[in-house]
Write a protein that holds these residues in place. Structure first.
Motif, PDB file in Angstrom:
ATOM      1  N   GLU B  74       1.333  -1.997  -5.474  1.00  0.00           N
ATOM      2  CA  GLU B  74       2.349  -2.400  -4.503  1.00  0.00           C
ATOM      3  C   GLU B  74       1.782  -2.315  -3.087  1.00  0.00           C
ATOM      4  O   GLU B  74       1.900  -3.243  -2.296  1.00  0.00           O
ATOM      5  CB  GLU B  74       3.575  -1.481  -4.601  1.00  0.00           C
ATOM      6  N   LYS B  75       1.150  -1.163  -2.779  1.00  0.00           N
ATOM      7  CA  LYS B  75       0.641  -0.910  -1.424  1.00  0.00           C
ATOM      8  C   LYS B  75      -0.483  -1.871  -1.043  1.00  0.00           C
ATOM      9  O   LYS B  75      -0.703  -2.132   0.134  1.00  0.00           O
ATOM     10  CB  LYS B  75       0.138   0.535  -1.304  1.00  0.00           C
ATOM     11  N   THR B  76      -1.240  -2.338  -2.041  1.00  0.00           N
ATOM     12  CA  THR B  76      -2.365  -3.226  -1.736  1.00  0.00           C
ATOM     13  C   THR B  76      -2.003  -4.685  -2.013  1.00  0.00           C
ATOM     14  O   THR B  76      -2.876  -5.550  -2.040  1.00  0.00           O
ATOM     15  CB  THR B  76      -3.617  -2.851  -2.564  1.00  0.00           C
ATOM     16  N   GLN B  77      -0.746  -4.951  -2.235  1.00  0.00           N
ATOM     17  CA  GLN B  77      -0.251  -6.292  -2.553  1.00  0.00           C
ATOM     18  C   GLN B  77      -1.040  -6.922  -3.695  1.00  0.00           C
ATOM     19  O   GLN B  77      -1.469  -8.070  -3.631  1.00  0.00           O
ATOM     20  CB  GLN B  77      -0.297  -7.188  -1.321  1.00  0.00           C
ATOM     21  N   GLY B  78      -1.273  -6.109  -4.713  1.00  0.00           N
ATOM     22  CA  GLY B  78      -1.920  -6.612  -5.920  1.00  0.00           C
ATOM     23  C   GLY B  78      -3.437  -6.692  -5.849  1.00  0.00           C
ATOM     24  O   GLY B  78      -4.073  -7.156  -6.799  1.00  0.00           O
ATOM     25  N   ALA B  79      -4.034  -6.233  -4.744  1.00  0.00           N
ATOM     26  CA  ALA B  79      -5.503  -6.247  -4.685  1.00  0.00           C
ATOM     27  C   ALA B  79      -6.073  -5.254  -5.683  1.00  0.00           C
ATOM     28  O   ALA B  79      -7.109  -5.489  -6.300  1.00  0.00           O
ATOM     29  CB  ALA B  79      -5.993  -5.927  -3.279  1.00  0.00           C
ATOM     30  N   SER B 229     -11.770  -9.509  -8.153  1.00  0.00           N
ATOM     31  CA  SER B 229     -10.505  -9.793  -7.495  1.00  0.00           C
ATOM     32  C   SER B 229      -9.474 -10.237  -8.535  1.00  0.00           C
ATOM     33  O   SER B 229      -9.732 -11.160  -9.301  1.00  0.00           O
ATOM     34  CB  SER B 229     -10.705 -10.899  -6.460  1.00  0.00           C
ATOM     35  N   PRO B 230      -8.291  -9.608  -8.554  1.00  0.00           N
ATOM     36  CA  PRO B 230      -7.256 -10.017  -9.517  1.00  0.00           C
ATOM     37  C   PRO B 230      -6.757 -11.436  -9.247  1.00  0.00           C
ATOM     38  O   PRO B 230      -6.169 -12.048 -10.129  1.00  0.00           O
ATOM     39  CB  PRO B 230      -6.134  -9.000  -9.291  1.00  0.00           C
ATOM     40  N   LYS B 231      -6.966 -11.941  -8.040  1.00  0.00           N
ATOM     41  CA  LYS B 231      -6.481 -13.284  -7.710  1.00  0.00           C
ATOM     42  C   LYS B 231      -7.451 -14.361  -8.192  1.00  0.00           C
ATOM     43  O   LYS B 231      -7.034 -15.388  -8.728  1.00  0.00           O
ATOM     44  CB  LYS B 231      -6.297 -13.412  -6.189  1.00  0.00           C
ATOM     45  N   THR B 232      -8.763 -14.137  -8.001  1.00  0.00           N
ATOM     46  CA  THR B 232      -9.753 -15.160  -8.347  1.00  0.00           C
ATOM     47  C   THR B 232     -10.509 -14.859  -9.637  1.00  0.00           C
ATOM     48  O   THR B 232     -11.103 -15.756 -10.230  1.00  0.00           O
ATOM     49  CB  THR B 232     -10.797 -15.307  -7.223  1.00  0.00           C
ATOM     50  N   GLY B 233     -10.512 -13.601 -10.030  1.00  0.00           N
ATOM     51  CA  GLY B 233     -11.283 -13.210 -11.206  1.00  0.00           C
ATOM     52  C   GLY B 233     -12.774 -13.136 -10.948  1.00  0.00           C
ATOM     53  O   GLY B 233     -13.562 -12.885 -11.862  1.00  0.00           O
ATOM     54  N   ARG B 234     -13.155 -13.363  -9.698  1.00  0.00           N
ATOM     55  CA  ARG B 234     -14.573 -13.304  -9.326  1.00  0.00           C
ATOM     56  C   ARG B 234     -14.849 -12.003  -8.560  1.00  0.00           C
ATOM     57  O   ARG B 234     -13.922 -11.428  -7.966  1.00  0.00           O
ATOM     58  CB  ARG B 234     -14.927 -14.503  -8.430  1.00  0.00           C
ATOM     59  N   PRO B 235     -16.123 -11.578  -8.517  1.00  0.00           N
ATOM     60  CA  PRO B 235     -16.426 -10.372  -7.741  1.00  0.00           C
ATOM     61  C   PRO B 235     -16.033 -10.552  -6.270  1.00  0.00           C
ATOM     62  O   PRO B 235     -16.284 -11.609  -5.685  1.00  0.00           O
ATOM     63  CB  PRO B 235     -17.947 -10.235  -7.879  1.00  0.00           C
ATOM     64  N   GLY B 258      -9.152  -1.290  -4.265  1.00  0.00           N
ATOM     65  CA  GLY B 258      -8.229  -2.279  -3.706  1.00  0.00           C
ATOM     66  C   GLY B 258      -8.694  -2.784  -2.348  1.00  0.00           C
ATOM     67  O   GLY B 258      -8.639  -3.989  -2.064  1.00  0.00           O
ATOM     68  N   ILE B 259      -9.182  -1.860  -1.512  1.00  0.00           N
ATOM     69  CA  ILE B 259      -9.603  -2.242  -0.164  1.00  0.00           C
ATOM     70  C   ILE B 259     -10.907  -3.032  -0.209  1.00  0.00           C
ATOM     71  O   ILE B 259     -11.126  -3.935   0.598  1.00  0.00           O
ATOM     72  CB  ILE B 259      -9.682  -0.985   0.736  1.00  0.00           C
ATOM     73  N   PHE B 260     -11.743  -2.738  -1.192  1.00  0.00           N
ATOM     74  CA  PHE B 260     -12.954  -3.541  -1.383  1.00  0.00           C
ATOM     75  C   PHE B 260     -12.560  -5.011  -1.548  1.00  0.00           C
ATOM     76  O   PHE B 260     -13.202  -5.914  -1.027  1.00  0.00           O
ATOM     77  CB  PHE B 260     -13.707  -3.053  -2.631  1.00  0.00           C
ATOM     78  N   ILE B 261     -11.475  -5.251  -2.257  1.00  0.00           N
ATOM     79  CA  ILE B 261     -11.013  -6.617  -2.507  1.00  0.00           C
ATOM     80  C   ILE B 261     -10.300  -7.197  -1.276  1.00  0.00           C
ATOM     81  O   ILE B 261     -10.477  -8.360  -0.936  1.00  0.00           O
ATOM     82  CB  ILE B 261     -10.127  -6.637  -3.774  1.00  0.00           C
ATOM     83  N   LEU B 262      -9.533  -6.360  -0.572  1.00  0.00           N
ATOM     84  CA  LEU B 262      -8.815  -6.835   0.625  1.00  0.00           C
ATOM     85  C   LEU B 262      -9.765  -7.216   1.757  1.00  0.00           C
ATOM     86  O   LEU B 262      -9.469  -8.089   2.561  1.00  0.00           O
ATOM     87  CB  LEU B 262      -7.864  -5.745   1.130  1.00  0.00           C
TER      88      LEU B 262
END
Lengths: 129, 303
Positions: B74-79, B229-235, B258-262
């Protein structure tokens, strides 16, 4: 120019300035010495890699294998010196006894750090990775 | 968890230390058994097998872990998303295997933390869609460190440090009255000399790092690593490493992922909002950190 001529060409203010500068530089010397924390560790690194961690309190001579041969490091009476080195100019040997500071034999890639602070150099308790 | 666990405690006698550490290790093993993604008998495996079919009764530890993970999502908006499992499975960092776009696009709809339903009162969990998989890899170690510290404290230990691989939780002071000292790995270390990028002091807090150097392979000049990344499926490619200091291990562990992805900008902002600290090395090697960390972190000269 001898001392009497110097006295003639300088004003009173010049002399004050000169004294102040001399005093200041002496104070700086003392200040810098106190900035290097006194600790009794002797660290010897070869080509950037820490090879020995010794104490100033031990009396011993270490044969350090450098890139071009053996550098002999002697610890005695809370002082450190290089007694033998395979390098050309022997600057490290000429440096004589050192109580704290650095003796470096650059050709042989041997660096001796005396009185390195134990606080900053100490290993962490854990590493996050 | 296939990782190195070290526990250090400060006690009056060695006996007391040994006993406390033994119990803490047992707790870590216990959690490992419950939440291991690869072990067929774990709670997580049971939930995954029953995805889209039925809810499963599992241990309170597993429920708490899932609940914590959903909070971070929730806090990372799904990241950060533990339902990344179906995507994780498409990569193999040992055999250098990566998915085709088509496979990836068919898999991505399965990734959504909102489809994880937990019932804390009945201690049950359910995944809404068939094929969904929970992979708790981004939170389990931090969570286990928390539970281990809890066990140590229950036994009267006032000071110690638990490190599960790079997920570290410290409490109390060392015998010399100083906080614990933790090194942060240099993401592009060339050798043992520049292995540690910086050090910081830690007590009554946890620290974790996510890096693109942990599990990766390089194909056509591009680095494929395990932080997907949960959005792209790529690193995710905006950072080299993210270190988070938070009050608890599960927070540090999951927020670092999560922040690595954000990415660095959103990441630092989020940390500031939450009141946590962090250091980010971005994809160009530039260092970003939360302002309150200045002066509390010591960078090494040679890195």
């Amino acid at each position: 120019m001898n001392f009497r001529e110097i006295l003639k060409v300088t004003t009173f203010a010049d002399r004050i300035l000169f004294s102040v500068l001399t005093l200041l530089s002496l104070l700086c010397l003392i200040f810098i010495r106190s900035l290097i924390p006194a600790s009794d560790s002797v660290e010897i690194a070869v080509d950037g890699k820490l090879e020995y961690v010794l104490s100033l309190t031990e009396e011993k001579t270490v044969a350090v294998q450098g890139l071009h041969g053996t550098t002999f490091v002697e610890i005695r009476d809370h002082r450190v010196r290089v007694t033998e080195s395979p390098c050309q100019n022997k600057l490290c040997i000429q440096q004589g006894w050192v109580v704290h500071g650095i003796i470096a034999c650059l050709p042989n890639k041997v660096v001796i750090t005396i009185g390195k602070t134990g606080e900053k150099g100490s290993a962490p308790d854990a590493v996050t990775e | 968890m296939n990782t190195i666990v070290t526990i250090t405690v400060v006690t009056a006698t060695e006996n007391a230390a040994d006993r406390a550490i033994e119990n803490a290790f047992l707790k870590i093993e216990d959690i490992e058994k419950k939440v291991n993604f690869h072990s067929p008998a774990s709670d997580i495996a049971l939930i995954n097998k029953s995805a889209g079919i039925a809810e499963v009764k599992v241990s309170p530890d597993t429920i708490t872990l899932l609940d914590n993970a959903l909070f971070v999502s929730e806090k990372t908006q799904g990241a950060f998303d533990i339902t990344i499992g179906p995507v994780t499975r498409l990569y193999n960092f040992f055999t250098q295997q990566k998915p085709e776009d088509l496979t990836l696009n068919n898999t991505l709809p399965l990734v959504n933390y909102r489809d994880v339903l937990i019932d804390k009162n009945n201690s049950t969990a359910y995944l809404r869609n068939r094929g969904m998989l929970i992979d708790p890899g981004g939170i389990a170690k931090g969570y286990a460190a928390d539970r281990a510290v809890e066990i140590l404290r229950q036994q009267g230990i006032v000071s110690g440090i638990v490190a599960i691989a790079g997920d570290i939780r410290a409490f109390g002071m060392k015998p010399d009255g100083k906080p614990w000292k933790v090194g942060i790995r240099n993401p592009r270390a060339k050798g043992t000399e520049d292995d540690i990028m910086a050090t910081t002091e830690l007590t009554n807090a946890a620290i974790s790092t996510s890096g693109d150097y942990e599990r990766f392979f390089i194909s056509n000049g591009k680095r494929y690593h395990h932080i997907l990344s949960p959005k792209t499926g790529r690193p995710a490619d905006r950072c080299r490493s993210v270190t988070v200091i938070a009050p608890e291990g599960y927070l540090a562990d999951s927020f670092s992922t999560g922040i690595f992805i954000l990415g660095p900008e959103k990441g630092i902002k989020l940390l500031e909002t939450l009141g946590y600290h962090g250091v980010i090395v971005d994809s160009e090697g530039k260092i970003h950190m939360t302002p309150d960390l200045r002066g509390k972190i010591e960078f090494q000269r040679n890195s």
